[in-house]
Design a protein around this motif. Sequence first.
Motif, PDB file in Angstrom:
ATOM      1  N   PRO A  13       0.822  -1.212   0.000  1.00  0.00           N
ATOM      2  CA  PRO A  13       0.000   0.000   0.000  1.00  0.00           C
ATOM      3  C   PRO A  13       0.854   1.259   0.000  1.00  0.00           C
ATOM      4  O   PRO A  13       1.822   1.365   0.739  1.00  0.00           O
ATOM      5  CB  PRO A  13      -0.797  -0.122   1.303  1.00  0.00           C
ATOM      6  N   SER A  40      -3.085   0.564  -3.636  1.00  0.00           N
ATOM      7  CA  SER A  40      -3.881   0.758  -2.424  1.00  0.00           C
ATOM      8  C   SER A  40      -3.922  -0.508  -1.575  1.00  0.00           C
ATOM      9  O   SER A  40      -4.517  -0.523  -0.516  1.00  0.00           O
ATOM     10  CB  SER A  40      -5.307   1.194  -2.770  1.00  0.00           C
ATOM     11  N   LEU A  41      -3.272  -1.574  -2.055  1.00  0.00           N
ATOM     12  CA  LEU A  41      -3.228  -2.807  -1.271  1.00  0.00           C
ATOM     13  C   LEU A  41      -1.968  -3.599  -1.577  1.00  0.00           C
ATOM     14  O   LEU A  41      -1.233  -3.282  -2.497  1.00  0.00           O
ATOM     15  CB  LEU A  41      -4.490  -3.650  -1.501  1.00  0.00           C
TER      16      LEU A  41
END
Length: 193
Positions: A13, A40-41
Amino acid sequence: MKRNKIENAVCVPGLRICLADSTHTAGRGTYERQGYIYSSLAGLLQLIPQEKGFLVEVHSSNEQSIVPVPGNIVTAEVITINRRFAKCQIKCIGDTVLTRPYRGVLRKEDIRATEKDRVEVYDSVRPGDIILARVLPINEVQSYQLSTAENELGVVIAHSEAGISMVPVSWTEMQCPKTYHKEKRKVAKVVPE
């Protein structure tokens, strides 16, 4: 960006992946910020061919490693309040229930869009309330800044002192259906999907 060298690269992230340009578009598991695409991950990078360029995605074996990014709508529980802000625990990002909560802060000036100088935290949220909020750009490392300064955001679930789920009666009040006691809140206008 050379596709064969970067395909299946491990992302975490916040990792900056590439420029967001005419040939690279942010897809699932990524977001765009200041002209760049970020992960985002945690997961593996995938470049999906499009008509013009690639869709940049990050796929995880465990989608629960998702983290809040600016602009996300989150569901959070208010933990403590004081005169300047409310501390919250982010429980969901969109429709995704998190395996572990993130810390969030709802500042007094981010509760309402208008009359910000007249807002009182105690009249807007209380400990135990469940709120819908938007994630603001990150300023602090330890917690996410939240905002309820839109009509659709604010308190969605609150309990009275009698422990009964209250119902909204206006934009600024909720009422206990058993005792008919009213309490002030920044009520969310929930829009059905």
